[in-house]
Design a protein around this motif. Structure first.
Motif, PDB file in Angstrom:
ATOM      1  N   TRP A   1       3.979  -1.834  -0.100  1.00 41.47           N
ATOM      2  CA  TRP A   1       4.306  -1.950   1.330  1.00 41.47           C
ATOM      3  C   TRP A   1       4.581  -3.408   1.693  1.00 41.47           C
ATOM      4  O   TRP A   1       5.534  -3.710   2.420  1.00 41.47           O
ATOM      5  CB  TRP A   1       3.137  -1.410   2.146  1.00 41.47           C
ATOM      6  CG  TRP A   1       3.306  -1.506   3.628  1.00 41.47           C
ATOM      7  CD1 TRP A   1       3.815  -0.564   4.453  1.00 41.47           C
ATOM      8  CD2 TRP A   1       2.975  -2.629   4.468  1.00 41.47           C
ATOM      9  NE1 TRP A   1       3.819  -1.016   5.749  1.00 41.47           N
ATOM     10  CE2 TRP A   1       3.312  -2.284   5.788  1.00 41.47           C
ATOM     11  CE3 TRP A   1       2.424  -3.886   4.221  1.00 41.47           C
ATOM     12  CZ2 TRP A   1       3.110  -3.150   6.857  1.00 41.47           C
ATOM     13  CZ3 TRP A   1       2.234  -4.754   5.291  1.00 41.47           C
ATOM     14  CH2 TRP A   1       2.569  -4.383   6.588  1.00 41.47           C
ATOM     15  N   GLN A   2       3.729  -4.315   1.186  1.00 32.45           N
ATOM     16  CA  GLN A   2       3.924  -5.739   1.456  1.00 32.45           C
ATOM     17  C   GLN A   2       5.279  -6.216   0.924  1.00 32.45           C
ATOM     18  O   GLN A   2       5.982  -6.995   1.584  1.00 32.45           O
ATOM     19  CB  GLN A   2       2.797  -6.544   0.800  1.00 32.45           C
ATOM     20  CG  GLN A   2       2.830  -8.037   1.077  1.00 32.45           C
ATOM     21  CD  GLN A   2       2.253  -8.382   2.433  1.00 32.45           C
ATOM     22  OE1 GLN A   2       1.676  -7.527   3.081  1.00 32.45           O
ATOM     23  NE2 GLN A   2       2.437  -9.616   2.861  1.00 32.45           N
TER      24      GLN A   2
ATOM     25  N   SER B   1      -0.415  -0.532  -1.050  1.00 28.04           N
ATOM     26  CA  SER B   1      -0.490  -1.648  -0.107  1.00 28.04           C
ATOM     27  C   SER B   1       0.397  -2.810  -0.541  1.00 28.04           C
ATOM     28  O   SER B   1       1.130  -3.389   0.272  1.00 28.04           O
ATOM     29  CB  SER B   1      -1.945  -2.108   0.022  1.00 28.04           C
ATOM     30  OG  SER B   1      -2.040  -3.240   0.867  1.00 28.04           O
ATOM     31  N   HIS B   2       0.362  -3.142  -1.817  1.00 26.62           N
ATOM     32  CA  HIS B   2       1.191  -4.259  -2.302  1.00 26.62           C
ATOM     33  C   HIS B   2       2.674  -3.873  -2.315  1.00 26.62           C
ATOM     34  O   HIS B   2       3.536  -4.729  -2.083  1.00 26.62           O
ATOM     35  CB  HIS B   2       0.729  -4.696  -3.687  1.00 26.62           C
ATOM     36  CG  HIS B   2      -0.543  -5.479  -3.665  1.00 26.62           C
ATOM     37  ND1 HIS B   2      -0.600  -6.819  -3.347  1.00 26.62           N
ATOM     38  CD2 HIS B   2      -1.833  -5.104  -3.902  1.00 26.62           C
ATOM     39  CE1 HIS B   2      -1.847  -7.248  -3.395  1.00 26.62           C
ATOM     40  NE2 HIS B   2      -2.618  -6.227  -3.729  1.00 26.62           N
TER      41      HIS B   2
ATOM     42  N   GLN C   1       0.035   0.724   6.507  1.00 25.37           N
ATOM     43  CA  GLN C   1       0.185  -0.290   5.457  1.00 25.37           C
ATOM     44  C   GLN C   1       0.259   0.371   4.087  1.00 25.37           C
ATOM     45  O   GLN C   1      -0.097  -0.229   3.079  1.00 25.37           O
ATOM     46  CB  GLN C   1      -0.974  -1.285   5.496  1.00 25.37           C
ATOM     47  CG  GLN C   1      -0.814  -2.364   6.548  1.00 25.37           C
ATOM     48  CD  GLN C   1      -1.765  -3.513   6.342  1.00 25.37           C
ATOM     49  OE1 GLN C   1      -2.870  -3.343   5.840  1.00 25.37           O
ATOM     50  NE2 GLN C   1      -1.343  -4.705   6.726  1.00 25.37           N
ATOM     51  N   ASP C   2       0.743   1.593   4.070  1.00 27.06           N
ATOM     52  CA  ASP C   2       0.850   2.370   2.838  1.00 27.06           C
ATOM     53  C   ASP C   2       2.313   2.726   2.618  1.00 27.06           C
ATOM     54  O   ASP C   2       2.960   3.304   3.500  1.00 27.06           O
ATOM     55  CB  ASP C   2       0.000   3.637   2.931  1.00 27.06           C
ATOM     56  CG  ASP C   2      -0.095   4.370   1.605  1.00 27.06           C
ATOM     57  OD1 ASP C   2       0.965   4.822   1.111  1.00 27.06           O
ATOM     58  OD2 ASP C   2      -1.198   4.516   1.064  1.00 27.06           O
TER      59      ASP C   2
ATOM     60  N   ALA D   1      -4.304   3.183  -3.506  1.00 25.25           N
ATOM     61  CA  ALA D   1      -4.248   2.445  -2.242  1.00 25.25           C
ATOM     62  C   ALA D   1      -3.865   0.990  -2.479  1.00 25.25           C
ATOM     63  O   ALA D   1      -3.079   0.405  -1.712  1.00 25.25           O
ATOM     64  CB  ALA D   1      -5.590   2.545  -1.526  1.00 25.25           C
TER      65      ALA D   1
END
Length: 733
Positions: free
Chosen positions: A382-383, A379-380, A614-615, A375
């Motif tokens: 995705w960012q 998340s990073h 956010q994945d 996760a």
């Protein structure tokens, strides 16, 4: 006698207790420590001893088996902990390590997992030695060594490991299965050995999931690097150096992401599900991407980056007014910091350290840790892709150009290139010929604020053999079309249908927009541009003929000539104009259905998913569903429907080109043949859309929606079989 027995328990034989294999010395054979392990005890009481009773002899021989098993366990531990291969490999140049390892191919490969198990065996043997020393101090005390009940079971384990050359995840499997036994002492020892094996696995997981490094010198980890034939061990040092020099960091990162690593099922422990293995694989690849950004992206100026963010905010505001500030505002610390903050890396390392320090392997804890690490990585990533690289801006650009959202641009392009497309494309200059109307249309319709248009390139791939429609184009230039030959072929296409677009994407967008994804966009684009071209030709043909008719009428009024022939011709082709209207009706509704019911509705669904997710992996899945829905709901994957629609579009183009060249009776007959063929194809399409075979499929709702647009007033059902050309009028010449 007691000291001889105690020494035998530690693996040392003498005059009273002998080893049968040592008797080979008399034959000139020497017993080596590298000799294979044995499962048959060779420690025996000397046969020439007469002062021991048979019952005592039997008891002593049963007892000295412990010494034999101790010696075999100790030999295995020493052999597995041999570190000589490290000095032999590290003492040479890194490029020579492959050759050094190949020289040792005749010997068994070293194993870090077996070395870890050997360390565990050493711990257990230390307990055994301390028990023997304790017995020596108390002589005949009744203290029972810990290995008295487990040594035979452990010996079976190491025999299996040695016999089958078990290593890596397979070794963990063997120990895990052996742990399920009914002897508590043996189970405790095996769990300790398994703990030592897990220490190596956790170290490899930490290297992979914290630093993105595959630390597996002996190919024992279940994450493997894809074999690269270019870097073969047989290649010379110069070839390897040149290969590495040519391969940039950018290319290496993309290769690693798409096909650089895979899961080895042979080395994946059975108690680790495949889902967790894939999560570990993804997390490591994501960490590699975040820790090794492209130099062009890494040194991007903050000013240009902020401009990109403002542009993407405007686009997102246009597409989805409810985007929260968390997606549109960039944290200043993240802009200047690393893609993977050190605090996050420390968090991952701490979670893995907790697993490593646990005395037992808990599957639930392991799953929670892996899911948490995955996760964080997703998340990073995705960012990086959505916020920093402006994913929505690229998606909007692909929608504008590949899905024909910018209708004014493509309308202008088709109008400017219409004279060119009335002729067959030239093999050598087809692409350069199209560039003139393409750039002209861009100048007229594309504003300077569209920064993504520079990424779009027009291509005209080499189509090789001339297709049948090119022959028809040549005949059409002479005002005569051999339509019958073309009507019999549903698969022949116009040469200009090979028009393609290319979209240039930079790092890290290649992680999202793969070649497979762009090929799907291209497939939809080629279908839509052909549909729009057909719709435009139907409109232009009506306008052209009406314009000519008005000129003839004006000339008749001005010159006072007899217009009876022109009047009869207009009355005679009225049924053909009804055919044109039915063609335009079908093409318009198909175009409206795809652009509104399919593309726009699926675009709203995709935007909602981007808004809520956010994945990175979820985002990739949503985008794949979006493309699959476009292809499926446009019927591009239904062979029967797509072939009929292609044939209908081809018939529409042939009809338009012929109706503007009505010079003789033969041309009129060809128009009637086209009309009849169109009637057959349109009725076949209606029959397929109402087919009971498709009624129960997943596409049934979309088929009914398209059918509703075509048959909203029950025209097809009322007429039964469409036949808009009832008679063939005789036209005077």
């Amino acid at each position: 006698m007691l000291h001889e027995l105690l020494l035998a328990l530690l693996g040392f034989t003498g005059d009273l207790i002998v080893d049968e294999r040592e008797q080979r010395k008399n034959l000139g054979l020497v017993f080596h420590s590298d000799s294979p392990l044995s499962d048959e005890c060779t420690f025996k009481l000397a046969p020439d001893i007469s002062f021991i009773e048979p019952s005592e002899r039997d008891l002593i021989e049963r007892l000295i088996k412990l010494g034999f098993y101790y010696r075999e366990l100790d030999r295995f531990a020493k052999k597995s902990r041999n570190l000589s291969w490290i000095r032999s490999v590290t003492s040479v140049h890194p490029l020579d390590r492959a050759d050094e390892l190949s020289k040792q191919s005749g010997e068994k490969k070293p194993s870090v997992y077996r070395r870890a198990i050997a360390n565990g065996i050493g711990e257990i043997l230390a307990v055994y030695r301390s028990a023997v020393l304790h017995i020596e101090q108390k002589l005949l005390a009744e203290t029972t060594p810990i290995l008295a009940t487990v040594t035979q079971g452990l010996n079976k384990v190491i025999l299996e490991i040695e016999r089958d050359d078990i290593r890596g995840g397979q070794l963990l499997n063997v120990l895990n299965k052996r742990c399920h036994c009914g002897v508590p002492e043996l189970r405790t020892c095996l769990q300790r050995l398994l703990w030592h094996g897990h220490q190596v696995m956790y170290n490899q997981l930490a290297a992979w999931m914290v630093y993105g490094i595959l630390q597996d010198p002996h190919e024992e980890f279940f994450i493997k690097r894809q074999e690269d034939g270019a870097l073969d061990h047989r290649s010379s040092q110069e070839e390897i150096s040149e290969k590495l020099a040519r391969t940039s960091v950018h290319e290496t990162s993309l290769t690693d992401w798409h096909s650089g690593f895979h899961i080895s099922l042979d080395m994946l422990p059975d108690y680790i599900p495949m889902r967790l293995g894939e999560s570990i694989l993804f997390a490591g690849k994501a960490i590699r991407v975040l820790r090794n950004p492209s130099p062009a992206f890494q040194f991007q100026k903050d000013k240009s980056f902020q401009q990109t963010m403002r542009g993407s905010q405007r686009i997102r505001g246009f597409m989805h007014s409810d985007f929260p500030e968390r997606e549109t505002e960039l944290d200043a610390d993240l802009t200047e910091g690393e893609l993977l903050p050190q605090s996050e890396a420390d968090k991952i390392e701490a979670m893995l350290k907790d697993l490593k320090e646990s005395s037992e392997f808990h599957k639930r804890s392991f799953e929670c840790t892996v899911d948490s690490v995955r996760a964080i990585a997703a998340s990073h990533l995705w960012q990086l892709v959505v916020v920093r690289a402006d994913l929505n801006g690229h998606l909007k650009a692909l929608k504008d150009y590949f899905l024909l959202e910018k209708g004014d641009f493509f309308q202008c392009f088709l109008e400017e290139s219409r004279p060119l497309m009335r002729l067959p494309p030239r093999q050598s200059t087809g692409e350069s010929d199209l560039m003139v109307p393409f750039q002209l249309a861009a100048t007229k319709t594309i504003g300077e604020e569209d920064k993504y248009f520079s990424r779009v390139a027009l291509r005209m791939p080499s189509f090789g053999v001339t297709v049948r429609s090119s022959q028809a184009d040549q005949a059409r230039s002479k005002a005569s079309l051999t339509a019958k030959a073309n009507l019999t072929s549903d698969t022949s296409v116009d040469g200009w249908d090979a028009i393609a677009l290319e979209y240039s994407v930079d790092w890290p967008m290649q992680l999202f927009f793969t070649q497979e994804v762009l090929s799907k966009y291209l497939k939809v684009f080629q279908y839509l541009i052909r549909l729009k071209r057909t719709q435009m030709e139907l409109e232009k043909s009506w306008a052209s003929v009406m314009h000519q008719d008005h000129l003839d009428f004006a000339q008749h009024r001005k010159g006072g000539t007899n217009g009876s022939i022109s009047q009869q011709r207009r009355q005679g082709i009225q049924p053909l104009w009804r055919v044109r209207e039915h063609m335009a009706f079908l093409i318009r509704n198909l175009q409206f259905y795809i652009q509104v019911d399919v593309i726009e509705s699926q675009w709203k669904v995709l935007q909602a998913h981007i808004h809520d997710s956010q994945d990175f992996t979820e985002l990739v899945g949503f985008h794949q569903e979006y493309l699959s829905a476009l292809i499926s709901q446009s019927f591009l994957d239904i062979g029967a429907v797509s072939r009929i629609l292609d044939s209908i579009m081809k018939l529409c183009l042939q009809f338009c080109w012929n109706i503007e060249n009505q010079e003789n009776k033969q041309n009129t007959l060809e128009l009637e043949n086209i009309a009849e063929e169109f009637n057959k194809k349109s009725n076949s399409l209606y029959t397929i859309l109402r087919s009971s075979k498709l009624a129960g499929s997943q596409r049934a709702p979309f088929l009914r929606r398209f059918l509703l647009r075509l048959n909203f007033n029950s025209f097809y059902e009322a007429r039964g079989v469409l036949n808009v050309v009832r008679q063939r009028p005789a036209l005077p010449l």
